[in-house]
Design an enzyme around this catalytic site. Structure first.
Site, short mmCIF file in Angstrom:
data_model
loop_
_atom_site.label_atom_id
_atom_site.label_comp_id
_atom_site.label_asym_id
_atom_site.label_seq_id
_atom_site.Cartn_x
_atom_site.Cartn_y
_atom_site.Cartn_z
N ASP A 172 10.45 7.26 5.61
CA ASP A 172 9.75 7.21 4.33
C ASP A 172 10.00 8.57 3.77
O ASP A 172 10.00 9.64 4.45
CB ASP A 172 8.26 7.08 4.60
CG ASP A 172 8.16 5.59 4.52
OD1 ASP A 172 8.91 4.76 4.73
OD2 ASP A 172 6.77 5.28 4.88
N LYS A 227 15.94 4.14 -0.10
CA LYS A 227 17.40 3.78 -0.56
C LYS A 227 17.90 2.56 -0.03
O LYS A 227 19.22 2.56 -0.37
CB LYS A 227 18.18 5.07 -0.51
CG LYS A 227 17.90 6.21 -1.12
CD LYS A 227 18.85 7.35 -1.08
CE LYS A 227 18.42 8.71 -1.75
NZ LYS A 227 18.92 10.10 -1.00
N MET A 283 -6.15 8.02 -2.19
CA MET A 283 -5.65 7.67 -3.45
C MET A 283 -6.67 7.47 -4.50
O MET A 283 -6.45 6.42 -5.40
CB MET A 283 -4.62 6.46 -3.54
CG MET A 283 -3.65 6.63 -1.98
SD MET A 283 -2.78 5.21 -1.80
CE MET A 283 -4.11 4.16 -0.80
#
Lengths: 219, 219
Positions: A16, A38, A153
């Site tokens: 990651d 990717k 988060m």
């Protein structure tokens, strides 16, 4: 230590962006490193494409390491990858890491439990707001707990979260510590209360890490 | 990795019995290793004697590592040691480790969160029973949460805990996994439900690790 040993023995590493990328520089040159961000995903979801890449290399008899950023079992999608591997009949070992949910408060001077003060702690994602219909979290009950509440988060929705906790009985004076980029050289701690945290985030320009919102977006 | 580097640079290491003692065998011969369980405590509490030993060596200008077993901030007494050092004016850095509260479920195949299933998790000590007047835990609210409940040191009082959760609304069919000696070679997982867990613990002879009750006894 075990993770590092397995990395050294890998044929393929799927990593990651948020992972500990320094480790990749140490790998022998024959190791194939694949950036999970990717992997082309055509008609698949990104997660499905990662699962397929893991399986594709493993069925070739290669030793594959999946190097995850964040804790894959704490609001990550670790179990989904494990399930995909299990369905494909590929054996997999989980090597647990250090979870930010406990280590970041600790490194900022906050024990998640403390004798006579906090006898339990709860970790919740701030990614899904309390009034979001996808939320499975019982915020009224969370508001009644006396232990430490760790919100991961949480920067974007901290105002709504604080408001919800106060509406269900938490004192507006409950102390809140905002820890940004915890355990990194850029670590920063800003203190507030439930009543002031929303304005403090704005005034002190507390921000999520640069690439986190796209990399960890599972509700 | 950082902990290991600091160990290699230490003059004195004060270690728990439950800590990762293999690391001690790697230390250079000049490092003084002190077994925390063997520090004489005379008129002090054992914890106070450990605090004093840390301070005593640090004020001599030595680099002291306190190697703790378990997570010192999760029902351990890490913060008390840190406070004692702060009061003595001794700088201290905390190097977080891997907490059993997340890693042991993970290694046993249980993610503490999972998309669409568990959006939060709570970690509680089973050392203090729900009906113990020293308990600060709001068990009725815990029973309402839908996420994962991780009970550490819970074998002895699991019957009372399960009964309390059911009395406050949890389904008796709620699955319970008992993980003994998690992440060690002796790891064992036994599955039950809230209704059956008390009898399962007895029938399957699930036991706490040999020396845990004396080594981690802070309520």
């Amino acid at each position: 230590m075990r993770g590092r040993r397995l990395l050294a023995e890998a044929d393929v590493v799927i990593a990651d962006r948020l992972g500990p990328r320094d480790l990749l520089a140490e790998l022998p040159p024959h190791v194939e490193v694949i950036d999970a961000a990717k992997i082309p995903y055509g008609r698949f979801m990104a997660q499905e494409a990662i699962n397929n890449a893991l399986i594709e290399h493993a069925v070739q008899g290669k030793s594959v390491v999946r190097l995850k950023g964040g804790d894959p079992y704490v609001f990550g999608r670790g179990m989904e990858e494990l399930q995909a591997l299990a369905e494909a009949g590929i054996p997999c070992t989980v090597v647990p890491g250090i979870s930010s949910s406990i280590s970041v408060p600790g490194a900022a001077g906050i024990p998640v439990t403390h004798r006579g003060v906090a006898h339990e702690f709860t970790v919740v994602s701030g990614h899904v707001a309390p009034d979001d219909e996808r939320s499975l979290v019982d915020w009224p009950s969370l508001a009644k707990l006396t232990g430490t509440l760790v919100v991961l988060m949480g920067v974007d929705k901290i105002g709504k979260i604080a408001e919800t906790l106060v509406a269900h009985g938490k004192s507006p004076d409950t102390p809140v510590a905002l820890v940004q980029e915890g355990t990194t050289a850029a670590q920063r701690r800003v203190d507030a209360t439930l009543a002031t945290v929303a304005e403090t985030v704005v005034a002190q320009e507390v921000r999520p890490p640069p690439s986190s919102s796209s990399a960890r977006s599972s509700p």
